[in-house]
Design a protein around this motif. Structure first.
Motif, PDB file in Angstrom:
ATOM      1  N   VAL A 265       0.839  -1.202   0.000  1.00 49.23           N
ATOM      2  CA  VAL A 265       0.000   0.000   0.000  1.00 49.23           C
ATOM      3  C   VAL A 265       0.871   1.247   0.000  1.00 49.23           C
ATOM      4  N   ASN A 266       0.606   2.124  -0.939  1.00 49.41           N
ATOM      5  CA  ASN A 266       1.382   3.365  -1.033  1.00 49.41           C
ATOM      6  C   ASN A 266       0.404   4.514  -1.228  1.00 49.41           C
ATOM      7  N   LEU A 267       0.016   5.156  -0.133  1.00 52.94           N
ATOM      8  CA  LEU A 267      -0.915   6.267  -0.187  1.00 52.94           C
ATOM      9  C   LEU A 267      -0.136   7.577  -0.257  1.00 52.94           C
ATOM     10  N   VAL A 441      -6.930   2.683   5.841  1.00 48.20           N
ATOM     11  CA  VAL A 441      -6.941   2.817   4.377  1.00 48.20           C
ATOM     12  C   VAL A 441      -8.340   3.163   3.890  1.00 48.20           C
ATOM     13  N   LEU A 445      -9.477   6.635   1.921  1.00 50.37           N
ATOM     14  CA  LEU A 445     -10.152   6.685   0.624  1.00 50.37           C
ATOM     15  C   LEU A 445     -11.462   7.458   0.715  1.00 50.37           C
ATOM     16  N   ARG A 465      -8.654   4.729  -9.165  1.00 52.37           N
ATOM     17  CA  ARG A 465      -7.481   4.789  -8.295  1.00 52.37           C
ATOM     18  C   ARG A 465      -7.795   4.196  -6.921  1.00 52.37           C
ATOM     19  N   ALA A 466      -9.011   4.444  -6.443  1.00 51.39           N
ATOM     20  CA  ALA A 466      -9.408   3.851  -5.160  1.00 51.39           C
ATOM     21  C   ALA A 466      -9.427   2.333  -5.244  1.00 51.39           C
ATOM     22  N   GLU A 468      -7.636   0.487  -7.274  1.00 53.86           N
ATOM     23  CA  GLU A 468      -6.250   0.016  -7.350  1.00 53.86           C
ATOM     24  C   GLU A 468      -5.613  -0.019  -5.969  1.00 53.86           C
ATOM     25  N   THR A 469      -5.933   0.961  -5.139  1.00 54.18           N
ATOM     26  CA  THR A 469      -5.410   0.957  -3.769  1.00 54.18           C
ATOM     27  C   THR A 469      -5.917  -0.245  -2.997  1.00 54.18           C
ATOM     28  N   THR A 472      -4.164  -3.511  -3.874  1.00 53.45           N
ATOM     29  CA  THR A 472      -2.837  -3.743  -3.292  1.00 53.45           C
ATOM     30  C   THR A 472      -2.936  -4.439  -1.955  1.00 53.45           C
TER      31      THR A 472
END
Length: 477
Positions: A265-267, A441, A445, A465-466, A468-469, A472
């Motif tokens: 996870v890369n926020l 997380v 979001l 994009r949400a 894709e997060t 992960t």
């Protein structure tokens, strides 16, 4: 042109009407929507929102209301166009007159028109007539301003629909993220239950062989029971979240229960400073709706003020009347220009204007309120995002420490330096940290997408994009 930044359905809100444009994109997205029983990855969030747009009855009601409001423009224009009417009538009249009051009168003694006086002598007349009339307003400030008011009402109705779609989008997003969290929590609680069940069996066997401690057996049983209860609670949360999604979309998607190692996870932080984001709240849909409602109130006040001005109308009419009394027969053609000047209506116009002015002041205050809410929402979301990122980093380090502590506790138990309770505590803490990590997380979001809504810029790319997060969180499982 006013447009809702939700290109996932191609929905545009503008002066030319509401263009749904959803059929092509919906077909593609619905094909990617998994249903219960399929063994695929995460369901498509844009597809679920597309289904919600069709399924939501409240939104359908707003669409019909918008369509009905658009007719206000046609009705307003009709007041400036010619009004043509036609009518016919039949009239029977019984009367007392000179002839009927003198019974000795003999119409045959009349030198001229003796035959024509017969109907009057009887006192009974029968008339038939038909008429065509046309009225054309030449000057009516009130009717012209009524067109402007109707157009403002339609634009406000379009924005109300856009706000409804935005609210629906956030409802679907929150239900989707809650379902994802609950599904992963169910998987974690099942893994936790299996681990505690294994340790309970080991503790029970050790106790039966006389080499274990009864306290360890009871502790492991208590932890197992708690893990079972936690799993049941997680299942209930999942059912609630899926039920909300089903209510919104008409579909009950499958999320699975697989969770990865949480290392991918890369926020990223939000780009730009706070004031730059606050400045973008002018595009907030609720703010724009409040602005349009203020314009509607102002246009209504202008229409009311027009009641002080005169009206000029052109009238044309033709009347043809037949009767058994030839003296009543006639054909009339008329043309007239009529000027009507309002002088006094009991104070109605002044009261109506004052009412419109107060409505305008109320809508102006409502606009100020919506602007403040939007700015506060942006600041709050930015603070939450920053806090979530810091908390996520701390939880990541805590997860690493918790894994190491669990490994140390298990080795210490093997060497007799730790007891089973320490191992159970370390394992329970690790699972709780993993649940907290996913929840942070999820909250990140929610805040990130809510921030886009607050500035009127939520789009399909944000939803993707949400997703894709979230994906992960399932990799490396």
């Amino acid at each position: 042109m006013l447009c809702l930044a939700l290109p996932i359905t191609g929905l545009a809100v503008g002066t030319g009407g509401v263009e749904s444009g959803m059929s092509n994109s919906r077909t593609a997205m619905e094909s990617s929507l998994p249903t219960a029983g399929t063994s695929v990855g995460l369901p498509s969030l844009p597809a679920l929102f597309s289904l919600a747009l069709e399924n939501d009855s409240d939104l359908a009601s707003q669409r019909y209301e918008l369509e009905a409001t658009t007719k206000e423009i046609d009705m307003a224009w009709s007041q400036l166009k010619p009004q043509v009417s036609a009518g016919a009538s039949y009239m029977y009249q019984a009367s007392d007159n000179y002839y009927t009051d003198n019974p000795d009168y003999d119409p045959s003694n009349e030198v001229v028109g003796s035959d024509d006086n017969e109907a009057r002598f009887e006192g009974r007349t029968r008339d038939t007539s038909w008429q065509v009339s046309l009225t054309q307003p030449l000057f009516s400030l009130e009717r012209w301003r009524g067109v402007d008011e109707a157009e403002a009402q339609v634009e406000a109705a379009r924005l109300e629909l856009a706000v409804g779609e935005s609210d629906l989008a956030m409802a679907v997003i929150e239900a989707y993220l809650n379902a994802f969290l609950a599904s992963r929590e169910v998987g974690l609680m099942e893994s936790k239950r299996e681990a505690f069940e294994l340790q309970h069996r080991q503790a029970s066997r050790s106790y039966e062989l006389g080499v274990g401690d009864r306290l360890n057996m009871l502790e492991s049983q208590a932890r197992l029971d708690q893990a079972i209860a936690d799993r049941i609670q997680a299942e209930n949360s999942l059912d609630s979240a899926l039920g909300e999604l089903e209510r919104l979309t008409g579909q009950r998607p499958e999320f699975g229960e697989v969770l990865g190692d949480l290392r991918g996870v890369n926020l990223v932080p939000v780009e730009g400073d706070v004031e730059a984001w606050v400045a973008r709240t002018t595009d907030n849909l609720s703010v724009r709706l409040a602005e349009r409602q203020m314009e509607v109130a102002q246009a209504g006040t202008d229409t009311r003020r027009s009641g002080y001005y005169p009206e000029v109308n052109l009238s044309l009419s033709y009347l043809d009347r037949s009767s058994n009394d030839p003296f009543r027969e006639n054909r009339d053609g008329r043309a007239s220009v009529e000027v009507e000047v309002p002088i006094y209506q009991g104070g109605y116009t002044s009261a109506s204007v004052r009412q419109g002015e107060l409505s305008t002041l109320a809508s102006r205050e409502s606009l100020t309120h919506q602007q403040r809410l939007a700015r506060q929402d942006v600041r709050e979301r930015l603070r939450n995002i920053s806090g979530n990122l810091r908390r996520l980093n701390a939880l990541g380090q805590s997860l690493d420490s918790s894994r190491l502590f669990l490994e140390a506790a298990e080795k210490g138990e093997q060497l007799g330096l730790r007891n089973l309770v320490d191992v159970l505590d370390a394992r329970a803490e690790l699972y709780d940290l993993r649940v907290q990590y996913i929840d942070v997380v999820r909250q990140y979001l929610v805040d990130r997408l809510s921030l886009e809504v607050a500035v009127g810029d939520l789009g399909a790319d944000d939803l993707m994009r949400a997703m894709e997060t979230l994906k992960t969180l399932t990799r490396g499982a």
